[in-house]
Design an enzyme around this catalytic site. Sequence first.
Site, short mmCIF file in Angstrom:
data_model
loop_
_atom_site.label_atom_id
_atom_site.label_comp_id
_atom_site.label_asym_id
_atom_site.label_seq_id
_atom_site.Cartn_x
_atom_site.Cartn_y
_atom_site.Cartn_z
N HIS A 82 -6.91 -8.48 -2.49
CA HIS A 82 -7.61 -7.38 -3.12
C HIS A 82 -6.94 -6.05 -2.81
O HIS A 82 -6.12 -5.94 -1.90
CB HIS A 82 -9.07 -7.33 -2.64
CG HIS A 82 -9.20 -7.08 -1.17
ND1 HIS A 82 -9.17 -8.10 -0.24
CD2 HIS A 82 -9.37 -5.94 -0.47
CE1 HIS A 82 -9.32 -7.59 0.98
NE2 HIS A 82 -9.43 -6.27 0.87
N ARG A 105 -1.59 -6.51 5.32
CA ARG A 105 -0.99 -5.98 4.09
C ARG A 105 0.14 -6.88 3.62
O ARG A 105 0.98 -7.30 4.43
CB ARG A 105 -0.41 -4.58 4.33
CG ARG A 105 -1.40 -3.53 4.78
CD ARG A 105 -0.75 -2.15 4.78
NE ARG A 105 -1.51 -1.21 5.58
CZ ARG A 105 -1.13 -0.76 6.77
NH1 ARG A 105 0.01 -1.16 7.30
NH2 ARG A 105 -1.90 0.09 7.42
#
Length: 331
Positions: free
Chosen positions: A179, A199
Amino acid sequence: MTYLPPLTFTPVLKQTVWGGAHIARQRGLDAERYGHIGESWELSGLPGDESPVAGGPFDGRTLSSLMAERGEQLVGRACLDRWGTRFPVLVKFIDSARDLSVQVHPADAQAAREGKRGKNEMWYVVSADEGARLLCGWSREVTPDGFRRMIETDGVLDAVGTWPVKPGDLFYLPAGRIHALGGGMRVIEIQDASDVTYRVYDYGRLGLDGRPRELHVAQAMEALDFAPTGDCRTRYTLEPGRPQPVVRAPHFTTSLLELAAPYVADLAGRDTFVLVTCAAGRVALSDAHGFRAELGVAATALLPATTECVSLEPLAAGTRVLLTTPATPLA
């Protein structure tokens, strides 16, 4: 049983490379001095980032100190037995002036190896600029090997679903779901009390320190759920005056309540706290002991487990509140 009043908090403000000026203006701060505020932690018990109680007999106290002193009264016996003196939920208000990194959060088992909890979260879109969108889930079938190649060739965005957003949209993001918030939106995030984020893509930008931001590819590949995601948006229908359960996460449940008139919540006999977060408009919260507080958008009050009854009064048209508990939905 000793009375504990509802608690309100002074937010913890976080500067980020993708943050904007909205939160500074909302708080009456100098936007030039306090620019790039990406997150306002409205209620946090994470060590080093605890939001202090604002006003009342516990003014300035932290959640952990109150839980150590009056934990069962504050959160309930079952919650205290499960989580100890660490408050289990974190509430944020996010201003994503720019795109956030494409990321994933781990489940409990993986996070436990770092001595932390996993992270499930939800987003409620407060406002959004025209054309704003977020990333959530897969846009097509993806394999781990194929996605690793996409990371190496900057092709990540080709595989992630894109969702245009408007005020009132709601998304649930279980641990393992890829997301990213896009630029141009203001969002309330309710999540497990965890700060673990991996990340996988960050547009090649630099952090506030001028250095490339770290990626966490190995951890992310382990955390990612590659199962098809389908429709990531949570669909709901509201009836004014009736809380509608909208998210049932492993460790918290959130309901959405639209207020067209004062709403009285009978909480007697519930062995758990309830969080009241203003999602739209403005709401006055009061109880029979003389407590009263007004909550603007994203502001959050903690109703202790000993709370028997509270009244929620809308102070603006279209007022909505999010009601969060670690147990069953508020009905």
